[in-house]
Design a protein around this motif. Structure first.
Motif, PDB file in Angstrom:
ATOM      1  N   PRO A 205       0.555  -5.605   4.141  1.00 42.72           N
ATOM      2  CA  PRO A 205      -0.808  -5.898   4.595  1.00 42.72           C
ATOM      3  C   PRO A 205      -0.983  -5.908   6.118  1.00 42.72           C
ATOM      4  O   PRO A 205      -2.055  -5.575   6.621  1.00 42.72           O
ATOM      5  CB  PRO A 205      -1.090  -7.280   3.997  1.00 42.72           C
ATOM      6  CG  PRO A 205      -0.258  -7.325   2.764  1.00 42.72           C
ATOM      7  CD  PRO A 205       1.015  -6.587   3.144  1.00 42.72           C
ATOM      8  N   ASP A 206       0.069  -6.239   6.857  1.00 41.53           N
ATOM      9  CA  ASP A 206      -0.037  -6.246   8.326  1.00 41.53           C
ATOM     10  C   ASP A 206       0.191  -4.871   8.947  1.00 41.53           C
ATOM     11  O   ASP A 206       0.193  -4.719  10.166  1.00 41.53           O
ATOM     12  CB  ASP A 206       0.918  -7.274   8.937  1.00 41.53           C
ATOM     13  CG  ASP A 206       2.392  -6.897   8.797  1.00 41.53           C
ATOM     14  OD1 ASP A 206       2.716  -5.805   8.264  1.00 41.53           O
ATOM     15  OD2 ASP A 206       3.242  -7.705   9.230  1.00 41.53           O
TER      16      ASP A 206
ATOM     17  N   ARG B  36       0.881  -1.171   0.000  1.00 40.02           N
ATOM     18  CA  ARG B  36       0.000   0.000   0.000  1.00 40.02           C
ATOM     19  C   ARG B  36       0.918   1.219   0.000  1.00 40.02           C
ATOM     20  O   ARG B  36       1.771   1.361   0.896  1.00 40.02           O
ATOM     21  CB  ARG B  36      -0.890  -0.010   1.235  1.00 40.02           C
ATOM     22  CG  ARG B  36      -1.823   1.187   1.339  1.00 40.02           C
ATOM     23  CD  ARG B  36      -2.700   1.027   2.580  1.00 40.02           C
ATOM     24  NE  ARG B  36      -3.393   2.242   2.915  1.00 40.02           N
ATOM     25  CZ  ARG B  36      -4.642   2.522   2.549  1.00 40.02           C
ATOM     26  NH1 ARG B  36      -5.330   1.652   1.822  1.00 40.02           N
ATOM     27  NH2 ARG B  36      -5.207   3.658   2.907  1.00 40.02           N
ATOM     28  N   ILE B  37       0.745   2.073  -1.006  1.00 40.38           N
ATOM     29  CA  ILE B  37       1.586   3.249  -1.163  1.00 40.38           C
ATOM     30  C   ILE B  37       0.700   4.466  -0.935  1.00 40.38           C
ATOM     31  O   ILE B  37      -0.333   4.609  -1.594  1.00 40.38           O
ATOM     32  CB  ILE B  37       2.218   3.296  -2.564  1.00 40.38           C
ATOM     33  CG1 ILE B  37       2.915   1.964  -2.878  1.00 40.38           C
ATOM     34  CG2 ILE B  37       3.201   4.442  -2.684  1.00 40.38           C
ATOM     35  CD1 ILE B  37       2.400   1.296  -4.110  1.00 40.38           C
TER      36      ILE B  37
END
Length: 131
Positions: free
Chosen positions: A113-114, A91-92
Motif C-alpha cells: 500500500p505504501d 497490488r499485482i
C-alpha cells in the motif's frame, strides 16, 4: 473461461484452496489485489516465494488470456526486492512489453500500500494454436 479453468489455483472460483484472484485492466496494465494470510507464508510473517512467483506468473500470462489468447508461460524470471509481508493488501500489476510472432514479453510487479515494490517479474509467454 473454460469450465476446467474454474479449478485454476490462482483465479478459479471452484478451487477450495485457491487464491480466487479478480482482475481488471487500466491503461494497458492488468491489475489484481491479494491479501496473503498465515497459510501463505514461508518464514513467519513473510509470504512464500513460490506464491509470490505464482502471483506474478498469473498476472502476466492471464493478461493475454483476457485479450482472448490461449497462452502459456515459457519463461519466468522473478526478482525479490523486499520480503512480501503477510496481512497487507498487495497490488499485482502486469503489462505487455513486446511481441515477436506468437511470443509475448511481459513484465509485472507486486507492491505494498505504501508503494514499496516487493517483487518484479519478467515473462515470455507463448500463444498456443492458430491464434
Amino acid at each position: 473461461m473454460n469450465r476446467n479453468d474454474e479449478w485454476c489455483f490462482a483465479c478459479g472460483r471452484d478451487n477450495p484452496i485457491g487464491l480466487k484472484l479478480d482482475f481488471r485492466e487500466e491503461n494497458d496494465t492488468y491489475i489484481s489485489t491479494f491479501t496473503p494470510g498465515p497459510e501463505h507464508q514461508g518464514y513467519g510473517g513473510i509470504m512464500h516465494g513460490g506464491l509470490v512467483s505464482t502471483l506474478l506468473d498469473e498476472i502476466m500470462a492471464r493478461y493475454l488470456y483476457a485479450k482472448g489468447l490461449t497462452a502459456v508461460t515459457a519463461k519466468l524470471e522473478v526478482r525479490f526486492r523486499h520480503p512480501t509481508p503477510i496481512g497487507q493488501e498487495l497490488r499485482i500489476c502486469g503489462w505487455i512489453t513486446g511481441q515477436r510472432g506468437k511470443m509475448y514479453e511481459l513484465a509485472g510487479n507486486i507492491s505494498l500500500p505504501d508503494g514499496t515494490v516487493t517483487a518484479e517479474g519478467k515473462a515470455t509467454v507463448a500463444v498456443k494454436g492458430d491464434e
